[in-house]
Design an enzyme around this catalytic site. Structure first.
Site, PDB file in Angstrom:
ATOM      1  N   CYS A 264      22.301  28.279  33.279  1.00  0.00           N
ATOM      2  CA  CYS A 264      20.863  28.055  33.210  1.00  0.00           C
ATOM      3  C   CYS A 264      20.348  27.282  34.431  1.00  0.00           C
ATOM      4  O   CYS A 264      20.423  27.791  35.541  1.00  0.00           O
ATOM      5  CB  CYS A 264      20.488  27.368  31.897  1.00  0.00           C
TER       6      CYS A 264
ATOM      7  N   HIS B 171      21.962  31.002  27.648  1.00  0.00           N
ATOM      8  CA  HIS B 171      22.762  29.986  26.959  1.00  0.00           C
ATOM      9  C   HIS B 171      23.625  30.659  25.897  1.00  0.00           C
ATOM     10  O   HIS B 171      23.410  30.480  24.695  1.00  0.00           O
ATOM     11  CB  HIS B 171      21.854  28.950  26.303  1.00  0.00           C
TER      12      HIS B 171
ATOM     13  N   GLU C 188      26.365  29.868  24.958  1.00  0.00           N
ATOM     14  CA  GLU C 188      27.124  28.861  24.199  1.00  0.00           C
ATOM     15  C   GLU C 188      26.334  28.249  23.048  1.00  0.00           C
ATOM     16  O   GLU C 188      26.899  27.502  22.231  1.00  0.00           O
ATOM     17  CB  GLU C 188      27.590  27.742  25.142  1.00  0.00           C
TER      18      GLU C 188
ATOM     19  N   ARG D 159      11.363  20.449  17.679  1.00  0.00           N
ATOM     20  CA  ARG D 159      11.196  19.235  18.496  1.00  0.00           C
ATOM     21  C   ARG D 159       9.888  19.304  19.269  1.00  0.00           C
ATOM     22  O   ARG D 159       9.117  18.334  19.298  1.00  0.00           O
ATOM     23  CB  ARG D 159      12.372  19.116  19.463  1.00  0.00           C
TER      24      ARG D 159
END
Length: 310
Positions: free
Chosen positions: A142, A235, A237, A249
């Protein structure tokens, strides 16, 4: 892949509960095997979560991996205890004279800043330059991928009108590339970023090749022609709930985030997200470790010292 980590690293219990083979330093000493040496530069504020996510992807193949966790000395982590950082992380000065089979450079939540404005940019540049001579293959993630493309090749990033957030369909441009062994024609990857790199800029660099793209999310994987560097914009992962945590959030901060695309069933944030990327995620890390690190690394142990093979 047995992952050799410190006996009391928080990720150890989490991974063992998932039936992932984690080897402590104590047990590893009893095996006469040269483990692959992998260093992870963790630039994310959520250190423990990111450690666990990446260690999970480096798991459960016949190879043994010894992981070194690396932090920048020019930035103090604010979201994890000082004791954790002192116990499990090293600084660049402590490892700079060593060689590594592979390195992972994570993303970081600084993409809206100019690279030179980032507190640890000069230190990161020293580390990325060091990888040219001390790391066999480096896997950038990223913002770490954008930073690597900028430092090594001068490729700029561009701010997006809206954040790219969600799980997007991708396709491989070269089905014979070993990084994508075992992949389906289409596969899915989470993305979460405010900036992008563009195909036309990458195509100007003869040392690079674009390996996988998404019609919605853009460039996904860029590789150097000598396989020493991979730049991965997504991403893979991420855990099942990572995008949800980011979304809620941002809502809690009074922001107006888009619902992550193709993530919640029927785009309804009140429902549990669906995981569509786990198999791909395991494959891309396993293929990188196997084909671009283990099978080609020039390093070996001689008299307890990790040096290039003759």
């Amino acid at each position: 892949m047995p992952i050799k980590i410190q006996d009391n690293l928080p990720a150890k219990e989490i991974l063992e509960n998932e039936h992932i083979f984690v080897m402590t330093q104590t047990r590893a000493l009893s095996q006469d095997i040269r483990p692959l040496q992998i260093v992870i530069l963790n630039l994310m504020p959520t250190k423990i979560e990111t450690e666990t996510q990446i260690l999970r992807r480096l798991s459960n193949t016949p190879l043994q991996i010894e992981v070194t966790l690396l932090q920048t000395s020019t930035h103090v982590a604010a979201h994890v205890s000082e004791d954790h950082m002192l116990s499990f992380y090293q600084t660049f000065d402590q490892i700079k004279d060593q060689n590594y089979d592979g390195m992972i450079i994570t993303g970081a939540p600084v993409e809206m800043m100019e690279y030179e404005e980032v507190e640890y940019w000069e230190e990161l540049c020293r580390i990325m330059e060091w990888t040219r001579t001390h790391v066999h293959s480096t896997f950038h993630i990223c913002w770490g991928a954008q930073a690597g493309l900028y430092y090594h090749y001068g490729i700029p990033k561009y701010k997006l009108d809206r954040k790219v957030s969600g799980v997007f369909r991708h396709h491989v441009l070269n089905s014979k590339a070993r990084l994508f062994r075992g992949f389906d024609d289409y596969f899915y990857v989470p993305h979460s970023r405010h900036t992008e790199v563009r195909i036309e800029d990458i195509e100007k660099i003869p040392e690079l090749r674009i390996m996988a793209v998404s019609e919605e999310a853009g460039v996904y994987v860029v590789g150097s022609n000598d396989d020493s560097q991979f730049f991965v914009m997504g991403h893979s992962e991420y855990d099942a709930d990572t995008l949800a945590k980011e979304y809620f959030r941002d809502l809690g901060k009074g922001m107006d985030p888009d619902v992550p695309a193709h993530y919640f069933p029927d785009d309804d944030p009140s429902r549990e997200p669906m995981v569509t990327w786990a198999a791909h995620s395991q494959w891309i890390y396993s293929n990188w470790i196997n084909y671009y690190v283990y099978q080609t690394t020039p390093y070996e142990l001689k008299n307890g010292v990790f040096i290039p093979s003759e």
